[in-house]
Design an enzyme around this catalytic site. Structure first.
Site, PDB file in Angstrom:
ATOM      1  N   GLY A 115       0.831  -1.201   0.000  1.00 16.07           N
ATOM      2  CA  GLY A 115       0.000   0.000   0.000  1.00 16.07           C
ATOM      3  C   GLY A 115       0.862   1.246   0.000  1.00 16.07           C
ATOM      4  N   GLY A 155      -0.363   4.509   0.194  1.00  8.16           N
ATOM      5  CA  GLY A 155      -1.101   5.701   0.628  1.00  8.16           C
ATOM      6  C   GLY A 155      -0.374   6.407   1.763  1.00  8.16           C
ATOM      7  N   ALA A 189      -0.328   5.989   5.023  1.00 12.71           N
ATOM      8  CA  ALA A 189       0.354   5.138   5.995  1.00 12.71           C
ATOM      9  C   ALA A 189       1.500   4.368   5.340  1.00 12.71           C
ATOM     10  CB  ALA A 189      -0.643   4.174   6.636  1.00 12.71           C
ATOM     11  N   GLY A 190       1.258   3.786   4.177  1.00  7.07           N
ATOM     12  CA  GLY A 190       2.269   2.951   3.524  1.00  7.07           C
ATOM     13  C   GLY A 190       3.467   3.752   3.041  1.00  7.07           C
ATOM     14  N   ARG A 225     -20.741  12.240  12.773  1.00  5.89           N
ATOM     15  CA  ARG A 225     -21.293  11.778  11.500  1.00  5.89           C
ATOM     16  C   ARG A 225     -22.425  10.766  11.664  1.00  5.89           C
ATOM     17  NH1 ARG A 225     -15.329  11.429   8.604  1.00  5.89           N
ATOM     18  NH2 ARG A 225     -15.014  13.678   8.668  1.00  5.89           N
TER      19      ARG A 225
END
Lengths: 244, 640
Positions: free
Chosen positions: B42, B44, B46-47, B333
């Protein structure tokens, strides 16, 4: 709900090694609330049901921000609507019975992978060559150590919004990556954090552009017209003064 | 049957515990670091941040992503902002404690207290790190960082870059990553799907990927694997996630022995562009930040089909402001989503099918001027206009709740390691700090905390004990087994050659999930959903049609592998929702509510994280991590 029929003339190419050709498909009764990519989803469903290979096209977020999608619609990267990515192009922008020619972003620096999908890894290599600030994690000073006035922060932000879709390069008759590189240089070069490597960054990224085979800028401004994020071509002149 | 899990929370006061842990971490020499291979899945927030940081520390890293570039990861689409307990001015009333309290309360006391505390303590360093990378955050007129307020909070602590904060933070992490790729300390492996893990005697030692360009199966061995693969909201088909976001890597890890925690806790985001018709492929989020200036309302009269401009002030019901005077339009939410659904169910909804509410910028435009509103939310306004074909500056937007963020994920301990030794899980893919609900603007914070700071530190303890070579005869056999399992799965799917395309199954799955396990749930609906999915799964494995060619790009095969995993995950989500007999945060079981229609938590029986163990051919086993709160006493969530 308004419905239209469209003729899609699409570039089909199984792989880089095989020969490609245009194939025509007609889709009827399409809701104008569909996006162009959703129309292609529908077409693909029909192709699969008929036992044909579906059309391959890059896409992901479908919100105009990830930069995955991008092909030519009637010769224009991302199609006819200004400041819009393909995934944000809705059928309400087309007239009934129009023929849409869809073909991959054409430049030798973006080799075709399949159908409308091209390889844009050259853009990653441009960033790799110097499009960053170089401090390691954990060594950052307080974020408010440098004050940045609102005008500079916003101007930097506007150039930082480049999504790396490659439309600027595909629209340029010289396949120049100048707008992409200028945007990154201007993003970092307008902030205090980007000053240390500013000149080196410019020189390395410009050198990488040449190595990748991108052409030179000849001020046609097609890149600016094609950019879905409306990044100004004035930044190219700014870039040209950067590593002097 | 339930068993208890140990989350390895440090002993002593949790205030400052992370600092103590960091000081006690083992030292690995540079010579040894060079011999330790780490695989990050990943690219993104975090990755990319984890891979860049680990490479800076001297570890060789391989980063695997299904995108053509890490810059396309779905983190790029996050709009609103990132929370941080960072004092901008001396008189700021915000601090670590306030962010910690809001995070725990926002998660409805179903998040781990020690992890929430650490998140708040780290938050300020993240802003420093990002600014140093060149993230162009918004600034005040005096040049200092600017903040805005988000849902679930009473203070303004959200740092932002217009409506593109995720994009700018991701580009910061991506640029750091590419710097390491250029230095050859990270090997970038794009266009690959992780579809199996190398499991050597219960320890994860690598991954099997499918190269999406030529269909080749590839093996990558490692001393540790980090999963940072995001959430699984696409189980609902229509969600705010990117089309390719999937659960495959986490689900394959689950089937190897990683426990899956709180799978049913899915956030339904209140402000999304509503469903427009058949073949709609996704739902687009309109940032919660719009609720700072946008007022949410519905006509007081049901089935009112008049143009909103014809509905006078006295005929409008600003229902969130009416019901929740102190938080108003900025209630969390889950609360905003439920109130919108209830009113639409009662016939007050607007739009073609009555499944929308108005988000109106009119008053803010009158007060602050169109220029200021456009400067603040420009890209969101354009996005809405393109998709819907209406201008939010002249008429109110129509919005409706949509599946967005998954609070559940693989169970990890305080060190972010799953129940499979050697497998670490970061960002949205794990379940740590969000509990039953996610505080607005805490997602980007968690991804970067995990990626820049926590993962790259806590992994040292594991690596210290595994500095030996991983190549052995046993390892070769484990790789071979994983390859054969993968090949069989692909062949089984391709050989079905039925008559139904994958998307049709995915749409059907999404409809079952939103109806049975959506904004609200109840026992009979969840039981019916389990039966419906069982039938759909059988049909999928007998009737799906995938183009046969597998040695070239085959997006249908990619989708089919993902939908096969989603079908199994959906069953676990329904089982989890069924077994949690209380209402907490986004998990609203209709049987458990107060007379006022608010969630009714059961702290006596359900103050735990439910972590499910996969058992081949049998029902999953539930394990519990009991939650205790030392700094904060669980109290009723109230936003009145």
């Amino acid at each position: 709900m308004k419905k239209i029929s469209l003729v899609f003339r699409i570039w089909r190419q199984k792989s880089q090694l095989s020969k490609g050709q245009f194939v025509e498909y007609t889709l009827k009764d399409l809701s104008t609330n569909l996006s162009l990519l959703e129309a292609l989803d529908k077409l693909n469903e029909e192709l699969i049901l008929n036992g044909d290979r579906p059309i391959n096209f890059d896409h992901d977020c479908r919100e105009g921000i990830c930069g995955s999608c991008g092909f030519l619609v009637n010769g224009q990267p991302h199609g006819p609507k200004d400041a819009t990515t393909i995934c944000q192009l809705y059928l309400r922008n087309f007239k009934d019975h129009t023929t849409l020619t869809l073909e991959p972003l054409q430049t030798k620096t973006f080799p075709v992978i399949q159908d409308l999908v091209v390889d844009r890894s050259s853009l990653d290599r441009l960033i790799m060559s110097g499009g960053f600030c170089s401090d390691d994690v954990g060594k950052a000073p307080d974020a408010n150590f440098f004050k940045v006035n609102q005008t500079d922060a916003f101007s930097s932000f506007q150039t930082a919004t480049c999504i790396g879709c490659g439309a600027c390069i595909a629209s340029c008759r010289n396949a120049s990556a100048s707008l992409f590189v200028a945007a990154k240089l201007a993003h970092l070069g307008q902030l205090p954090q980007g000053q240390l490597l500013r000149s080196k960054r410019a020189s390395q990224m410009k050198h990488q552009m040449l190595s990748e085979g991108f052409g030179s800028c000849s001020n046609n401004l097609d890149c600016e017209a094609a950019c879905p994020k409306e990044i100004s071509a004035n930044w190219i002149s700014w870039m040209n003064r950067e590593d002097d | 049957m339930s068993y208890f899990l140990d989350p390895c929370i440090p002993l002593g006061n949790i205030d400052g515990a992370w600092e103590r842990i960091q000081k006690s971490l083992p030292y690995i020499s540079l010579g040894n670091k060079n011999k330790l291979q780490i695989v990050v899945v990943g690219g993104g927030l975090a990755g990319a941040s984890a891979a860049a940081t680990l490479a800076e520390q001297g570890f060789p890293v391989k980063l695997i992503t299904y995108n053509d570039s890490p810059r396309r990861a779905h983190s790029v689409a996050a709009q609103g902002g990132i929370n941080a307990a960072k004092k901008i001015r001396e008189d700021d009333c915000d601090g670590v404690n306030e962010l910690f309290v809001d995070t725990v309360r926002g998660g409805d006391f179903r998040a781990r207290e020690a992890s929430c505390r650490r998140l708040a303590e780290i938050s300020s360093s993240i802003i420093d790190q990002c600014v140093n990378q060149g993230v162009p955050f918004a600034r005040d007129y005096d040049g200092l960082l600017s903040t805005r307020r988000f849902g679930g909070a009473l203070v303004s602590r959200t740092f932002y870059a217009r409506g593109q904060t995720g994009q700018q933070l991701l580009y910061g992490a991506y640029q750091s990553l590419m710097r390491q790729v250029g230095s050859r300390r990270v090997e970038l492996l794009p266009r690959r799907d992780v579809i199996e893990f190398i499991n050597l005697n219960g320890v994860i030692r690598g991954v099997v990927t499918r190269n999406l360009l030529n269909g080749q199966l590839e093996v990558f061995q490692a001393h540790a694997v980090i999963l940072a693969t995001g959430g699984y909201s696409n189980v609902y088909f229509l969600s705010t996630n990117s089309i390719k976001s999937n659960a495959s890597a986490v689900w394959r890890a689950h089937k190897q022995g990683a426990f899956f925690a709180n799978p049913s806790l899915t956030q339904i985001h209140p402000t999304c562009i509503p469903v427009g018709g058949e073949y709609q492929s996704k739902l687009t989020l309109m940032s919660e930040s719009l609720r700072n200036d946008g007022r949410i309302w519905l006509p007081r009269r049901s089935h009112d089909i008049r143009d909103p401009s014809e509905i006078s002030e006295s005929e409008r019901d600003y229902f969130l402001e009416r019901l929740y005077p102190s938080y108003g339009n900025l209630v969390p939410r889950d609360v905003a989503s439920r109130r919108a659904k209830e009113l639409c169910d009662q016939g007050f909804g607007v739009g073609n099918d009555g499944r929308s509410v108005y988000l109106d910028l009119r008053d803010a435009i009158q007060k602050k001027g169109a220029q200021e509103i456009k400067a603040k939310y420009g890209n969101l306004i354009e996005m809405y206009e393109r998709i819907v074909g209406e201008d939010p500056m002249t008429m109110p937007m129509r919005i409706y709740p949509a599946p967005h963020y998954t609070m559940g994920g693989l169970w990890v301990d305080y060190n972010l390691m799953s129940t499979l030794p050697g497998l670490f899980v970061l960002g949205e893919a794990n379940c740590t700090v969000h509990g039953a609900n996610r505080l607005g603007a805490n997602a980007l914070l968690q991804c970067l905390a995990d990626g820049y700071f926590i993962g790259p530190c806590s992994i040292h303890s594991w690596l210290e004990g595994h500095t030996f070579s991983i190549s052995s005869h046993e390892m070769d056999q484990a790789c071979q087994d994983a390859l054969e399992n993968t090949k069989k799965r692909i062949d089984d799917l391709i050989n079905v050659q039925g008559e139904i395309p994958v998307d049709i199954f995915h749409r059907a799955l999404g409809e079952i999930m939103i109806n049975r396990c959506g904004i609200t749930r109840n026992e009979s609906g969840l039981l019916a959903g389990l039966e419906e999915i069982k039938l759909l799964k059988q049909k999928f494995h007998h009737q799906v049609r995938i183009p046969i060619e597998i040695n070239c790009p085959n997006p249908e095969l990619e989708k089919a592998l993902r939908v096969a995993d989603f079908l199994e995950l959906a069953q676990l989500m329904l089982s989890d929702a069924l077994s949690r007999k209380e209402s907490c945060g986004a998990h609203f079981r209709e049987e458990y509510q107060t007379p006022e229609g608010e969630t009714m938590r059961d702290d006596e029986n359900y103050a735990h994280i439910a972590a499910w163990e996969y058992v081949p051919g049998s029902e999953p086993i539930k394990h519990l991590e009991n939650l205790s709160f030392s700094l904060l006493k669980p109290n009723k969530r109230s936003y009145q």
